[in-house]
Enzyme design. Structure first.
Site, PDB file in Angstrom:
ATOM      1  CB  CYS A 283      -0.916   0.015   1.222  1.00  0.00           C
ATOM      2  SG  CYS A 283      -2.264   1.223   1.044  1.00  0.00           S
TER       3      CYS A 283
ATOM      4  CB  CYS B  44      -1.780   4.873   3.306  1.00  0.00           C
ATOM      5  SG  CYS B  44      -1.684   3.325   4.210  1.00  0.00           S
TER       6      CYS B  44
ATOM      7  CB  CYS C 295      -4.489   3.835  -0.218  1.00  0.00           C
ATOM      8  SG  CYS C 295      -5.023   3.641   1.492  1.00  0.00           S
TER       9      CYS C 295
ATOM     10  CE  LYS D 162      -7.823  -1.544   4.288  1.00  0.00           C
ATOM     11  NZ  LYS D 162      -6.426  -1.197   4.021  1.00  0.00           N
TER      12      LYS D 162
ATOM     13  NE  ARG E 173      -6.788   4.367   8.785  1.00  0.00           N
ATOM     14  CZ  ARG E 173      -7.988   4.660   8.334  1.00  0.00           C
ATOM     15  NH1 ARG E 173      -8.585   5.778   8.736  1.00  0.00           N
ATOM     16  NH2 ARG E 173      -8.592   3.862   7.486  1.00  0.00           N
TER      17      ARG E 173
ATOM     18  NE  ARG F 118      -6.695   4.477   4.820  1.00  0.00           N
ATOM     19  CZ  ARG F 118      -5.724   5.387   4.889  1.00  0.00           C
ATOM     20  NH1 ARG F 118      -5.691   6.411   4.027  1.00  0.00           N
ATOM     21  NH2 ARG F 118      -4.794   5.299   5.815  1.00  0.00           N
TER      22      ARG F 118
ATOM     23  CE  LYS G  53      -7.320  -4.058   7.383  1.00  0.00           C
ATOM     24  NZ  LYS G  53      -6.353  -3.251   6.733  1.00  0.00           N
TER      25      LYS G  53
ATOM     26  CB  SER H 157      -5.178  -2.004  14.931  1.00  0.00           C
ATOM     27  OG  SER H 157      -6.000  -1.149  14.158  1.00  0.00           O
TER      28      SER H 157
ATOM     29  CE1 TYR I 185      -1.101  -5.529  14.157  1.00  0.00           C
ATOM     30  CE2 TYR I 185      -3.492  -5.723  14.169  1.00  0.00           C
ATOM     31  CZ  TYR I 185      -2.332  -5.239  13.598  1.00  0.00           C
ATOM     32  OH  TYR I 185      -2.405  -4.480  12.465  1.00  0.00           O
TER      33      TYR I 185
HETATM   34  C1  PBG Z   1      -2.989   0.115   4.763  1.00  0.00           C
HETATM   35  C2  PBG Z   1      -3.556  -0.776   5.791  1.00  0.00           C
HETATM   36  C3  PBG Z   1      -4.408  -0.483   6.868  1.00  0.00           C
HETATM   37  C4  PBG Z   1      -4.515  -1.649   7.618  1.00  0.00           C
HETATM   38  C5  PBG Z   1      -3.775  -2.623   6.967  1.00  0.00           C
HETATM   39  N1  PBG Z   1      -3.200  -2.074   5.840  1.00  0.00           N
HETATM   40  C6  PBG Z   1      -5.023   0.791   7.301  1.00  0.00           C
HETATM   41  C7  PBG Z   1      -6.014   1.487   6.480  1.00  0.00           C
HETATM   42  O1  PBG Z   1      -6.495   1.017   5.460  1.00  0.00           O
HETATM   43  O2  PBG Z   1      -6.306   2.617   6.876  1.00  0.00           O
HETATM   44  C8  PBG Z   1      -5.262  -1.800   8.905  1.00  0.00           C
HETATM   45  C9  PBG Z   1      -4.788  -2.882   9.811  1.00  0.00           C
HETATM   46  C10 PBG Z   1      -5.265  -2.794  11.211  1.00  0.00           C
HETATM   47  O3  PBG Z   1      -6.102  -1.964  11.585  1.00  0.00           O
HETATM   48  O4  PBG Z   1      -4.784  -3.621  11.992  1.00  0.00           O
HETATM   49  N2  PBG Z   1      -3.857   0.608   3.834  1.00  0.00           N
END
Ligand code: PBG
Length: 324
Positions: A120, A122, A130, A196, A206, A218, A249, A275, A314
């Site tokens: 990615c 970002c 992104c 996603k 983030r 996003r 996700k 997360s 995690y």
């Molecule tokens: C990058 C990305 C993100 C996550 C994984 N790859 C963040 C987003 O899309 O803002 C999130 C992973 C997580 O929250 O553990 N684009």
């Protein structure tokens, strides 16, 4: 008793039998542990909103990976935090980028460990989006594809075993597949973040990856949490474009999506226990409001039961310790 009672409890009464007839089993082989890497030396910085999760400098990451392997974990997902950001995300595909350098440093550990990289832009963009952003402040899908493909090729060149595009641009799986094939990497798979969602569950990530967008959100490319048919369409397209594994996700609030994807397609399904899902459990656990360990196991089991073949989490190290 006038009727024969159907005593299902007989199968639950003795714990060992309960376990024998358990329909779903968590195993360490299906877990992927996400790790954050940054430049520097001897750095191991805890992410404040994610107790137990750290950003590692490359030397510390190598040590950490030895521990991860010792626990029986078979795969890691690498995220990079670059030193400098710009408008074209050059750190994402730089020969000496942080992920590329980390992959080279991990080479000696990689024989029995799968090295997956998040693809990615970002984390590498000044604005935290992104993709490339035009004068109107919109993310440009098509011109971003080339940079994503370049990033994927540079990861595999540096030692990645599999790439995982998380940007949600349309057409990126094909762009990456074509670029990998042209570079001679026909045997390197793509695990696509297919469904996603635009989710508030990514908040703590983030902070960890320093990738909060400076303006806007996003929602133009990540999915509406209200939709499941759209998720199936995203998955279908990614498979057509060449995805080898598809991902849903976040996981916990989207168990129905995992279930539907698993039922409909004959391809391995990954789920990302993100997360925010981690931080909620940790925060409540620290307050002794819930039993953290058993909540963790119950959540992970539910993701498995919904149909996930792979769980990115995690919690991987803690689970590995409990399952040992
Ligand atoms: C990058 C990305 C993100 C996550 C994984 N790859 C963040 C987003 O899309 O803002 C999130 C992973 C997580 O929250 O553990 N684009």
């Amino acid at each position: 008793m006038a009727f024969p009672v159907q005593r299902l409890r007989r199968l639950r009464f003795k714990p060992v039998l309960r376990e024998i007839v358990s329909e779903t089993k968590l195993s360490v082989e299906s877990l992927v542990y996400p790790v954050f890497v940054e430049f520097g030396r001897k750095k191991k910085t805890e992410v404040s909103s994610m107790p137990g999760v750290f950003r590692y400098s490359i030397d510390e990451l190598v040590k950490e990976v030895k521990e991860i392997k010792g626990l029986g974990i078979r795969a890691i997902l690498l995220f990079g935090i670059p030193e400098k950001k710009d408008k074209v995300a050059s750190g994402a595909y730089a020969e000496n980028g942080v992920v590329q350098e980390a992959l080279r440093a991990l080479k000696s550990e990689s024989e029995d460990l799968l090295l997956i990289t998040d693809v990615c832009l970002c984390e590498y963009m000044e604005h935290g989006h992104c993709g490339l952003v035009n004068a109107k402040g919109e993310i440009e899908n098509d011109s971003t594809l080339e940079l994503l493909a370049k990033t994927a090729v540079s990861h595999v060149s540096a030692g990645a075993d599999m790439v995982a595009p998380s940007d949600m641009m349309d057409g990126r799986v094909r762009a990456i597949r074509d670029a990998l094939d042209r570079a001679g990497f026909v045997n390197y798979p793509i695990m696509s973040y297919s469904a996603k969602y635009a989710s508030s569950f990514y908040g703590p990530f983030r902070e960890a990856a320093d990738s909060t967008p400076k303006f806007g959100d996003r929602k133009s490319h990540q999915m509406n949490p209200a939709n499941v048919r759209e998720a199936l369409r995203e998955v279908e397209l990614d498979i057509k474009e060449g995805a080898d594994i598809v991902m849903v996700k976040p996981a916990l609030a989207y168990l129905d999506v995992i279930y539907r994807v698993k039922k409909k397609f004959n391809i391995p399904v990954a789920a990302y226990n993100v997360s925010g899902e981690y931080s909620l459990v940790k925060a409540a656990g620290r307050n002794n409001w819930v039993d953290e360990k058993s909540i963790m196991m119950e959540i992970l089991l539910s993701i498995k039961r919904a149909g996930a073949d792979i769980i990115i989490t995690y919690f991987a190290k803690e689970i590995a310790k409990l399952l040992e």
